[in-house]
Design an enzyme around this catalytic site. Structure first.
Site, PDB file in Angstrom:
ATOM      1  N   GLU A 168       0.845  -1.193   0.000  1.00 28.03           N
ATOM      2  CA  GLU A 168       0.000   0.000   0.000  1.00 28.03           C
ATOM      3  C   GLU A 168       0.884   1.249   0.000  1.00 28.03           C
ATOM      4  O   GLU A 168       1.879   1.302   0.717  1.00 28.03           O
ATOM      5  CB  GLU A 168      -0.872   0.001   1.263  1.00 28.03           C
ATOM      6  CG  GLU A 168      -1.754   1.225   1.356  1.00 28.03           C
ATOM      7  CD  GLU A 168      -2.499   1.339   2.677  1.00 28.03           C
ATOM      8  OE1 GLU A 168      -2.132   0.642   3.646  1.00 28.03           O
ATOM      9  OE2 GLU A 168      -3.434   2.142   2.721  1.00 28.03           O
ATOM     10  N   LYS A 176      -9.359   2.437  -2.995  1.00 28.12           N
ATOM     11  CA  LYS A 176      -9.759   1.965  -1.661  1.00 28.12           C
ATOM     12  C   LYS A 176     -11.125   2.546  -1.306  1.00 28.12           C
ATOM     13  O   LYS A 176     -11.342   3.755  -1.424  1.00 28.12           O
ATOM     14  CB  LYS A 176      -8.705   2.445  -0.655  1.00 28.12           C
ATOM     15  CG  LYS A 176      -8.935   2.058   0.779  1.00 28.12           C
ATOM     16  CD  LYS A 176      -7.734   2.535   1.585  1.00 28.12           C
ATOM     17  CE  LYS A 176      -7.818   2.191   3.049  1.00 28.12           C
ATOM     18  NZ  LYS A 176      -6.626   2.701   3.749  1.00 28.12           N
ATOM     19  N   CYS A 218      -5.486  -2.415   3.030  1.00 31.01           N
ATOM     20  CA  CYS A 218      -5.412  -2.369   4.499  1.00 31.01           C
ATOM     21  C   CYS A 218      -6.729  -2.681   5.150  1.00 31.01           C
ATOM     22  O   CYS A 218      -7.237  -3.761   5.013  1.00 31.01           O
ATOM     23  CB  CYS A 218      -4.733  -1.106   4.963  1.00 31.01           C
ATOM     24  SG  CYS A 218      -5.708   0.245   5.524  1.00 31.01           S
TER      25      CYS A 218
END
Ligand SMILES: *[C@@H]1O[C@H](CO)[C@@H](O)[C@H](O)[C@H]1NC(C)=O
Ligand SMILES: *[C@@H]1O[C@H](CO)[C@@H](O)[C@H](O)[C@H]1NC(C)=O
Ligand SMILES: *[C@@H]1O[C@H](CO)[C@@H](O)[C@H](O)[C@H]1NC(C)=O
Length: 251
Positions: free
Chosen positions: A101, A164, A214
């Site tokens: 990430e 995301k 994440c």
């Protein structure tokens, strides 16, 4: 073999003729079975059929262990990038290279970055899947930035760009922004814009992929999927936020 010998001995008067078979026959058949399996695996590897049989792509995960304090430092940027590239270029066959990430904190279209990355991909003939910050290219009110996972080919083509969708409150956007005149706790003045989730594809390797950036991975409904729907889950995170701590879902 123990259970079979017990079984055979129950009606020993009737089945005495089965004793040699139990003692020698079964082990011979099993030995052939194991031998054939090993030969098959050996030949598949030797003639590169294993990719065809098991649909395997060689994947390289790159973990450069960069401290969070060095991540957004312009001085450190080139060293970080070189470290990623050096690790990615280690010897060995590879189809997909995966960085973590926010591995690229500048857009890859920035020419000096792009040149280095394309060089690396051409040397390895591999696809890079990396986390990074991307933008929609618009300005002022319409400008948006995203925490993304995207794929680049050796030809410089972008295969997908995933945004995301579950952003981290205070870190990536300010909740109740209109009421609280505070700036989020991470670098940059703009809030990130969330994406819609979903799947992405790398047609070159026939892969359907579910990206998780994440803490998206802690939402069961978001993660739930089936083997029919996809081949690979890529779950990237940036553990550097927590320094030496081992954490479960670092933002
Ligand atoms: C990357 O590799 C080059 C060539 O081997 C070396 O000069 C350089 O120091 C390495 N960079 C990092 C950050 O490891
Ligand atoms: C992908 O699937 C197509 C059609 O099933 C097949 O022709 C092709 O060889 C596959 N490619 C790879 C790289 O496995
Ligand atoms: C994703 O990675 C985190 C660790 O960073 C792990 O706790 C979590 O279980 C992973 N999620 C999935 C769906 O594999």
């Amino acid at each position: 073999m123990y259970w079979i010998s017990i079984g055979v001995s129950v009606y020993i008067e009737e089945f005495w003729w089965a004793i040699p078979f139990a003692l020698f026959g079964l082990p011979i058949i099993l030995a052939f079975f194991i031998g054939a399996t090993c030969d098959f695996a050996f030949l598949a590897k030797k003639y590169n059929y294993y990719q065809f049989i098991f649909c395997i792509s060689w994947i390289r995960l790159v973990q450069p262990s960069i401290p969070q304090s060095a991540k957004w430092d312009i001085e450190e940027f080139w060293r970080n990038l070189d470290l990623h590239i050096n690790l990615s270029e280690k010897p060995g066959e590879v189809d997909l290279i995966i960085w973590s990430e926010a591995a690229l904190v500048v857009p890859y279209v920035y020419e000096p970055v792009k040149i280095k990355i394309l060089n690396m991909l051409q040397n390895k003939d591999a696809i890079l899947i990396t986390g990074g910050v991307t933008e929609n290219g618009k300005v002022n009110q319409e400008g948006e930035i995203y925490t993304s996972l995207y794929a680049l080919t050796p030809e410089g083509e972008q295969l997908f760009e995933y945004h995301k969708s579950h952003l981290v409150p205070f870190g990536e956007y300010m909740p109740l922004k209109k009421l609280l005149p505070l700036k989020k706790l991470t670098p940059g003045i703009m809030d990130y814009t969330p994406g819609d989730g979903g799947l992405v594809k790398v047609d070159r390797h026939n892969l359907t992929i579910k990206p998780l950036i994440c803490y998206e991975s802690i939402f069961p409904n978001f993660v739930r999927t089936t083997n029919e729907a996809l081949d690979l889950i890529i779950n990237v995170t940036n553990d550097a936020w927590y320094e030496q701590l081992i954490t479960v879902y670092p933002p």
